[in-house]
Design a protein around this motif. Structure first.
Motif, PDB file in Angstrom:
ATOM      1  N   GLY B  88      34.766 -86.136  56.459  1.00  0.00           N
ATOM      2  CA  GLY B  88      35.675 -84.992  56.412  1.00  0.00           C
ATOM      3  C   GLY B  88      36.979 -85.219  57.142  1.00  0.00           C
ATOM      4  N   LEU B  89      37.682 -86.283  56.758  1.00  0.00           N
ATOM      5  CA  LEU B  89      38.970 -86.599  57.396  1.00  0.00           C
ATOM      6  C   LEU B  89      40.116 -86.200  56.468  1.00  0.00           C
ATOM      7  N   TYR B  90      41.289 -85.990  57.032  1.00  0.00           N
ATOM      8  CA  TYR B  90      42.461 -85.642  56.226  1.00  0.00           C
ATOM      9  C   TYR B  90      43.031 -86.921  55.623  1.00  0.00           C
ATOM     10  N   SER B  92      45.421 -87.723  53.590  1.00  0.00           N
ATOM     11  CA  SER B  92      46.849 -88.051  53.487  1.00  0.00           C
ATOM     12  C   SER B  92      47.482 -88.303  54.858  1.00  0.00           C
ATOM     13  N   LEU B  93      46.708 -88.123  55.911  1.00  0.00           N
ATOM     14  CA  LEU B  93      47.237 -88.353  57.261  1.00  0.00           C
ATOM     15  C   LEU B  93      46.718 -89.676  57.812  1.00  0.00           C
ATOM     16  N   ARG B  97      46.975 -89.568  63.439  1.00  0.00           N
ATOM     17  CA  ARG B  97      47.340 -88.141  63.277  1.00  0.00           C
ATOM     18  C   ARG B  97      46.083 -87.281  63.195  1.00  0.00           C
ATOM     19  N   PHE B 101      45.361 -84.383  65.997  1.00  0.00           N
ATOM     20  CA  PHE B 101      45.111 -82.978  65.639  1.00  0.00           C
ATOM     21  C   PHE B 101      43.884 -82.443  66.375  1.00  0.00           C
ATOM     22  N   TYR B 102      42.794 -83.198  66.320  1.00  0.00           N
ATOM     23  CA  TYR B 102      41.572 -82.718  66.972  1.00  0.00           C
ATOM     24  C   TYR B 102      41.708 -82.712  68.494  1.00  0.00           C
ATOM     25  N   GLU B 104      44.409 -82.143  70.143  1.00  0.00           N
ATOM     26  CA  GLU B 104      45.226 -80.959  70.497  1.00  0.00           C
ATOM     27  C   GLU B 104      44.406 -79.685  70.386  1.00  0.00           C
ATOM     28  N   ILE B 105      43.603 -79.597  69.329  1.00  0.00           N
ATOM     29  CA  ILE B 105      42.765 -78.399  69.138  1.00  0.00           C
ATOM     30  C   ILE B 105      41.815 -78.211  70.323  1.00  0.00           C
ATOM     31  N   LYS B 133      47.054 -94.477  56.388  1.00  0.00           N
ATOM     32  CA  LYS B 133      46.442 -93.238  55.886  1.00  0.00           C
ATOM     33  C   LYS B 133      44.949 -93.456  55.669  1.00  0.00           C
ATOM     34  N   ARG B 149      36.909 -89.190  66.198  1.00  0.00           N
ATOM     35  CA  ARG B 149      37.302 -87.774  66.223  1.00  0.00           C
ATOM     36  C   ARG B 149      36.308 -86.947  67.046  1.00  0.00           C
TER      37      ARG B 149
END
Lengths: 349, 311
Positions: B88-90, B92-93, B97, B101-102, B104-105, B133, B149
């Motif tokens: 479950g990774l993004y 296009s990033l 990145r 994101f994680y 920072e969250i 990517k 992550r």
């Protein structure tokens, strides 16, 4: 709710948009076309509205007959002076008609002053301060002047209607239509890419996640709308100010429309789309529903002018803005109340 | 740090009329690796999701890191790192990145986050690909990023759902070795797997699930509970008289022949094996090898699951 967390979610979505050129292209297409379209409408109208009327020709009237306060029917008038009368089913040749009504009449080489014409054909006439409507035809060589409907003033009022209603409608439509591309994808995209489970396992609250998704759509959409507004205003004013002698836009209507009502409509559209996105399981279904969202918003702005209840004025927009704020409050409440992590997670197809 | 890392009491979850998890109770101490084993549909992922506050229990309670999963979900989620079954990774990033994101969250301070990302990517040997990517990554690399992550915020408890499923043997080994590193550093891990080798190698204790928790304990304890201890004897020339000789020994509870070897049941092989060897030699046997018989986790698992399904 920690807005900083919502902003982090939004920034992640911005990064995804930036990485996908097609999203940016489809988003930018509508405001770009809008700007071009506005210029194509406004400039010709301004050009027509600014034209000086040609000088009136000398008709060399030699008036021989005088009618005053009479009802003429099935008559041919030659060299007549008709005053405060009605003419039904007639032919008017080289005459002077004053303060009268002509119905089913063909007029040739006459001077019509303060006359109302229905079903008329005017050939080589001079029309002053008159109204011609109801299937009337103004043939070439007829000169129109004064405050006659259909003259330069008609173009001016048409220009006003276009710039203050028609073009502003497009901004409202953009505000509700543009978010559908990305807002309908907000949760469905996370579901289909299987990124939702790790995201929901973070310490984000429902509110932070939802508002993050709102911001992620609102910022790019409103930015593009404002850029389109700036470009359109600059182009229209640049091209029409020399013709009209004044700046056509922005005025109070535009400022309230673009800076108050458009953002509210935009976020209402986003809230609807995000709600749908959190309830369905695939992108196509979300986009089908999202397409329907445009309809009720369109209806609001069609019903007003059609029923004569409101053209686009500051007052009309204030009423609509208050109504939409109510709708928005309900949608936010609904989104928060019906946002069910379990349903979202377990209803994957 | 005090108390238990995870404490589940009577956890139950229904989906409509279907019972996914029934009355599951277990504890995981800090620093322990606990593996939930079971066939597909046994309720392992549902149990993990309840502990991660992704699903609410229909009945029962659970505490993770001292916080209740039902009433303190945000506190629970702040403590854990989750590796779901699907990375479950993004796509296009970039890898970096995704981790940022994680981080920072979870509120990792910006001054610390970059260093943390670099450290973890270097440990997983994917630092050179940090700017690429995710869409360009192989399955094994995606799994590594998903593990990174789950760890970027240094969680107190790590939940790993089938961490090596669908990975090739080489990638599986990298992931297993990394989990062993975490274990050596005292990490608390709950591992869902149906890979018995993986569970035996990585975990301190296992729970065998088949909707309910069929058994719970260390593989050794479970084997002891299920089978009496026994010694496996290989003789150069097996003969019936040797069986008779050892059956006469008081500490021997039973003897049977299996694939040319003698399986001798007894309570305390550590003490009695020398006397067993002596009796065999005295009887004229030539002893090739003697060792206590061990039961693999696979033996335990199959016996428990088959026994449970037969009920």
């Amino acid at each position: 709710m920690r807005m900083r967390k919502a902003w982090i979610v939004a920034r992640k979505d911005f990064s995804e948009f930036r990485a996908n050129k097609h999203i940016i292209a489809t988003l930018a297409m509508m405001p770009i076309l809008m700007s071009v379209f506005s210029v194509l409408i406004a400039v010709p109208l301004a050009s027509l509205a600014s034209q000086e009327p040609p000088p009136e020709p000398d008709l060399h009237l030699n008036l021989l007959v005088f009618y005053d306060h009479v009802d003429l029917k099935d008559t041919t008038l030659n060299n007549a002076w008709v005053n405060f009368s009605t003419v039904l089913n007639g032919i008017v040749n080289v005459s002077y008609i004053n303060n009268s009504t002509l119905t089913n009449v063909i007029a040739y080489g006459s001077l019509l002053d303060n006359v109302s014409i229905a079903n008329g054909i005017l050939i080589g006439c001079v029309l002053r301060n008159s109204q011609y409507g109801q299937n009337s035809t103004v043939m070439i060589d007829t000169v129109i002047s004064g405050t006659t409907t259909g003259s330069r003033e008609l173009y001016k009022s048409l220009l006003d209607l276009m710039t203050h209603s028609f073009l502003l409608y497009f901004f409202f439509i953009m505000a509700v239509a543009m978010p559908t591309t990305i807002a309908s994808y907000s949760f469905v995209g996370e579901k289909t890419n299987k990124t939702l489970e790790p995201l929901l396992s973070t310490p984000l609250t429902d509110g932070e996640l939802l508002f993050g998704k709102y911001i992620a759509v609102f910022v790019p959409v409103m930015s593009l709308i404002l850029v389109a507004f700036a470009i359109m205003t600059a182009l229209i004013d640049l091209l029409t100010a020399p013709l009209l002698g004044y700046l056509l836009i922005p005025d109070a209507v535009w400022l309230v429309g673009v800076f108050v009502l458009t953002p509210i409509i935009c976020i209402v559209g986003i809230a609807m789309n995000v709600y749908i996105s959190s309830k369905v399981n695939d992108v196509r279904t979300a986009q089908q529903y999202s397409a329907l969202i445009v309809l009720p918003v369109l209806l609001v702005f069609v019903i007003g002018p059609v029923t004569g209840m409101g053209s686009i004025t500051v007052g009309f927009m204030t009423i609509i803005a208050i109504a939409f704020l109510g709708v928005l409050a309900f949608l936010v409440w609904l989104n928060l109340r019906r946002f069910n992590r379990e349903d979202i997670l377990t209803s994957w197809k | 740090m005090s108390g238990l890392a995870i404490q589940a009491r009577g956890l139950t979850r229904l989906f409509g009329n279907k019972t996914a998890v029934q009355d599951v109770s277990f504890d995981v101490a800090w620093g322990q690796v606990f593996a939930l084993l079971g066939p597909n549909g046994a309720g392992k992922t549902t149990t993990m999701r309840m502990l991660c506050t992704l699903l609410r229990p229909t009945a029962g309670t659970a505490e993770v890191g001292g916080f209740d999963v039902t009433t303190q979900p945000i506190n629970v989620r702040e403590q854990l790192g989750l590796l779901p079954e699907n990375p479950g990774l993004y796509e296009s990033l970039s890898a970096e990145r995704n981790l940022r994101f994680y981080g920072e969250i979870y509120g990792v301070p910006p001054s610390k986050l970059q260093g943390r990302i670099e450290e973890i990517l270097k440990t997983l040997e994917i630092y050179d690909r940090r700017g690429d990517k995710i869409a360009k990554f192989s399955k094994g690399m995606r799994q590594k990023i998903a593990i990174a992550r789950a760890l970027v915020h240094e969680p107190r408890i790590l939940f790993l759902d089938e961490p090596t499923a669908s990975l090739d043997p080489e990638a599986s080994k990298v992931v297993r070795d990394f989990i062993l590193q975490l274990k050596a550093r005292g990490g608390t891990i709950l591992l869902n797997t149906h890979n018995l080798y993986e569970a035996q190698r990585l975990s301190d204790r296992v729970g065998i699930m088949n909707t309910r928790l069929v058994a719970f304990g260390s593989p050794h304890d479970l084997a002891d509970r299920m089978w009496s201890r026994s010694t496996e004897v290989t003789l150069k020339t097996p003969d019936a008289r040797f069986v008779t000789a050892i059956e006469a020994l008081g500490f021997v509870k039973g003897v049977r022949r299996e694939d040319g070897r003698l399986i001798v049941s007894m309570d305390d092989p550590d003490n009695d094996n020398p006397r067993l060897a002596e009796a065999l030699v005295r009887a004229g046997a030539e002893v090739v090898s003697m060792k206590e018989r061990e039961h693999s986790l696979e033996d335990i698992y199959l016996k428990l699951i088959r026994g449970d399904e037969a009920k």
